[in-house]
Each structure stands twice: as C-alpha cells, then as structure tokens.
Design an enzyme around this catalytic site. Sequence first.
Site, mmCIF file in Angstrom:
data_model
loop_
_atom_site.group_PDB
_atom_site.id
_atom_site.type_symbol
_atom_site.label_atom_id
_atom_site.label_comp_id
_atom_site.label_asym_id
_atom_site.label_seq_id
_atom_site.Cartn_x
_atom_site.Cartn_y
_atom_site.Cartn_z
ATOM 1 N N MET A 1 1.060 -1.084 0.098
ATOM 2 C CA MET A 1 -0.105 0.129 0.054
ATOM 3 C C MET A 1 0.860 1.170 0.058
ATOM 4 O O MET A 1 0.494 2.293 0.348
ATOM 5 C CB MET A 1 -0.868 0.085 1.251
ATOM 6 C CG MET A 1 -1.950 -1.321 0.972
ATOM 7 S SD MET A 1 -3.508 -0.806 2.095
ATOM 8 C CE MET A 1 -2.841 -0.816 3.795
ATOM 9 N N ALA B 1 4.183 3.930 0.948
ATOM 10 C CA ALA B 1 4.677 4.164 2.184
ATOM 11 C C ALA B 1 5.823 3.347 2.585
ATOM 12 O O ALA B 1 5.988 2.785 3.490
ATOM 13 C CB ALA B 1 4.182 4.561 3.317
ATOM 14 N N LEU B 2 6.534 3.022 1.492
ATOM 15 C CA LEU B 2 7.632 1.988 1.558
ATOM 16 C C LEU B 2 8.896 2.024 2.602
ATOM 17 O O LEU B 2 9.271 3.127 2.758
ATOM 18 C CB LEU B 2 8.204 1.879 0.177
ATOM 19 C CG LEU B 2 7.153 1.501 -1.040
ATOM 20 C CD1 LEU B 2 7.732 1.300 -2.270
ATOM 21 C CD2 LEU B 2 6.383 0.353 -0.673
ATOM 22 N N HIS C 1 9.263 -3.486 3.176
ATOM 23 C CA HIS C 1 8.820 -3.627 1.709
ATOM 24 C C HIS C 1 10.227 -3.938 0.577
ATOM 25 O O HIS C 1 10.122 -4.693 -0.202
ATOM 26 C CB HIS C 1 8.319 -2.351 1.134
ATOM 27 C CG HIS C 1 6.898 -2.227 2.002
ATOM 28 N ND1 HIS C 1 6.959 -0.757 2.872
ATOM 29 C CD2 HIS C 1 5.846 -2.645 1.936
ATOM 30 C CE1 HIS C 1 5.563 -0.886 3.107
ATOM 31 N NE2 HIS C 1 5.007 -1.966 2.949
#
Length: 203
Positions: free
Chosen positions: A31, A33-34, A38
Amino acid sequence: MTEVIRGTGPLQEKVAAWKRAGALVGVVPTMGALHDGHLSLARAARRQSDRVIVTIFVNPMQFGNPEDLAKYPRDEARDLALLEAEGVDVLFAPGPEEVYPEGFATRVTVFGVSEPLEGAFRPGHFEGVATVVTKLLGMTQAGRAFFGEKDWQQLQVVRRLVADLNIPTRIIGCPTIRDPDGLAMSSRNARLSAPELAVAPAL
Ligand code: PAF
C-alpha cells in the site's frame, strides 16, 4: 528504470511479453509508504524471479475507519525512487476505479483463519485484503507473490485463498524486518507518538 503502469491492460500486455520470453514474474503487493521491510520483499522477488512488479494501492475495502484511510501515508515519488534503486521493473499503481470499476460486486471471504485475532477486532478487514489480493494476482498474472511474515495472519489468509481458488501463484513468506530497537517496520509506525514508539517494541 522502473516503469509506472496504472492500467490492467498495459500491465497484462507487458507481463504476457515477459512470459513469452520465458521470464518468471514476481509481485510484491503493497500500500506504499515503503520502508526497508517492503524493500526486503522487493529484493527477495528480485532474487527469486526474472521480472519484478511492485503494486501500490491503498485499498479502501480493508479500512473500517474512513479517517484511518484518509490518514494513510502516501508519497508515490519517494516510493518510486526507492523501487528504482532496487531494480524493480514495474510499479503498478492503479486507481480505485481500475481495481473496483463501477458495478464491482464481488467479495472474497476466507472463513476460519481470518476470524480470530486481528479479524475479531477489525470486521471486514480480511475480506477487503482477500478481495484485493485476489484482484492483484489476477491483474498482474504473477507466478510468485511475496508477503511479509510480519502480517502473519494476512499471510495465512492469502495462502488459504490461493489454495482454495486454484490461483496459480506461489506465495512466498519473507522474514520480518525490524528497527534496531526490535520494533517491526510498518508504514503505520510513522503515526505513533514518541511515547507510543517507546513502548511499541515490547510487542
Ligand atoms: O500488507 C499490505 O500492505 C496490504 O494488506 C496488501 C497485502 C497490500 C493488500 O492491500
């Protein structure tokens, strides 16, 4: 260079061409907002696939609280720069109308594993996750999909739905990445106050 694709048609044309050339395609659903968690999934995908897609879609269906959805951190330009540095081939960033076009009327409910724990506190959350993951696997047509073990229950829900629906994607769970104080990395950590951050590692 990471190509940004927002439409399912162009994405599937690219994936079909990769597959014709014999490439194994990996996807990391996110989703945005790494953070390093991630990026570790993107690295695992890079190691275990020939082509890598990272998806960014803040999925309204898995948020019970509209305020939580509105406040979810979003910074696509920053995320794209991070993905470029990891050698990700495609950032698939569809809008809500692409994922849930007018008339969309399907829900994926995974009974059992999605009911206790977080499922008991967040009604509808895992139905939203299961529905969007089913969509994203269909949209990307990936052979492997990488999920963090941090969201352990989510990983079990995804494994169950892929097995039950005969989805030909291998699900790969990857280890949790933690801050030096032991706190599991999460996009939502940005919303914790200093006192909350101080107690959170105890979890
Ligand atoms: O773990 C997440 O970021 C999300 O739940 C997912 C799997 C991308 C589905 O929206």
